[in-house]
Motif scaffolding. Sequence first.
Motif: not given
Length: 701
Positions: A108-115, A158-171, A178-183
Amino acid sequence: MADPSTYRPAPGSIPESPGVYRFSDAQSRVIYVGKAKSLRSRLNSYFADLSGLHPRTAQMVTTATSVQWTVVSTEVEALQLEYNWIKEFDPRFNVRYRDDKSYPELAVTVGEEFPRLQVMRGPHRKGVRYFGPYAHAWAIRETLDLLLRVFPARTCSAGVFRRSQQIGRPCLLGYIGKCSAPCTGQVSPEEHRDIVEQFCDFMAGKADGLMRRLDREMAAASADLDFERAARLRDDLGALRRAVEKQAVVLGDGTDADVVGIASDDLLASVQVFHVRGGRVRGQRGWIVDVAEPADDHESRLGDLVENFLLQFYGSRADDEGAAAVPREILVPALPGSLTRERAGTEPADPEADAGGAEDLDAWLSGLHGSRVSLRVPRRGDKRALAETVTRNAAEALAQHRLKRASDLTARSAALAELGEMLEMESAPLRIECIDISHVQGTNVVASLVVFEDGLAKRSDYRRFAIRDRPGDDVASIAEVVRRRFTHGAAGKGALEEAPEETAGPSAPLTSGPVPEAPTSNVPPAIDPNTGRIRRFAYPPQLLVVDGGAPQVNAAAAQLAELGIVDVTVCGLAKRLEEVWVPEQEFPVIFPRTSEALYLLQRLRDEAHRFAITYHRAKRSSSMTVSALDSVPGLGETRRTALIKHFGSVAAIRRATVEDVMAVPGFGRRTAEGVVKALGPGATPPSADPDAAAPPIAAKA
């Protein structure tokens, strides 16, 4: 073979103080490191009648040509120094607790903003919390898939997360729950971290409280006639229970401990460790090691194995993971080494005997953990039952290893002996290195160097080369790799890469011993004459194999002769008819088609080819990467990266105006106009330009 009497220290010259000793061979390589409460008593035991020594110990003392020792004031210092020397010198006769693979863990990458939750292998990193290790990655992924229903935390890269942020749609995971979609902002960073913290609490063993809370919420939702929410909570509760059932409860008191079990014979020992967290088995690890320590009886040998295991396993884990690597309680089958012999015949008053006499190991482990660590021998109850289970697992692993090794060892020994005989070598080649070249029509030329020791691959010594001189000429490439491999070692740099700087130990003990300064002329340049520390590739192979026929073999032999190296046998394996070529011979050596030696050479050649072509394909792929931004004048790597980071894709850049591009740091109006002109509406794509240079055509290596 050396006679131990030729380097035995003079009577009375060995101190009776505690300390650490090391045996070295004729090349000044340290081959064994040990510690003793009394140096005189322990070292004298090595120079007894050879027939009375353990076979591996007898081999060690006849291989060695000198012995040195270092006096310390306490056994804690001896432990620290012994661990540092084993790590530094990597002695071949020491018991080595090394895995042939890395075990998967849930990270669990607890050191990131979105673990992020993910399955990871390898050394631990800062800012990451680990659960495990587990025997199989599929078991973690299956459990994680169950838990994502209850804890919908991020698992994407990280790549999928950034792409979802840019297009405004979750994966997809965001759409199926199965994901709360913080992106996309469906939950805030604080809400997402709270989900991750609940997940970590569950994995740490705090499942009962969470399940009781879900049960209460389900009952309340049902009472309020909110049956949809009640059904969802019911399914979540079922997923948690299924995940918990996958981990057996072995200690009802919720203990955090490591349980060690050992089964051994005169030559081998099997060590198993169960990692128990919150009363449940969270992971399991096992090793098969050679028995090397001299011991008077089975109990003494068992204690010595326990001491070696604690020293190496927790020392190396603490280097990678810090204090979290050492649990508060360690259950062992016997008391360590010398303490076992000293306390033989005494029954501890405590049913769970705390190794109170092992103050040195207790203090060392406590220092690694940062607080008190309890080292215990379980005598009754659940802990003893669990310890017996772990020991049975160790015995089963040892039996399986014997069955597997019986055939493998026979085949490897026969192959090495036959290989030495067919190539007219003085002895069987214990270390073999193989070189292979890979390229496509002279482009992206690379080479690989693989190493086999005792007929098995030694992947830690694999190396790869980017060919510098005359690429495309296989013969010249072989000569270049041979020169680079052997010249570096001869220059004292360590072969192929610089050895790490020597680090100071935890204390500054007094060094002593009857060994005078070794003359520099008698010490190989790749060995430190003062410490005997082995640099990488410090000793040459007995056999060097090249992938090719007579020209490649002669080129390698000529390069070795030019370097003055005469004790390395060279041969080549030609692919077409599997012929074995030797230098300056008109005809090849023909091995029988069912020869074990030929099978070994084929495995070696195939492994070198696999390693080389993997590197070649990676280089070829990177060289063939073409972007529309490459055709824009005035854009270097930094500005191209800044554009992609700002807009997210080339398609978005094509829609941008001059003012939009000028908003990117580092872009003035002239550069922005050039970007818009090259990529804007009406611009000609690079692939459509008939005068544009085409990328190289991919071809199979």
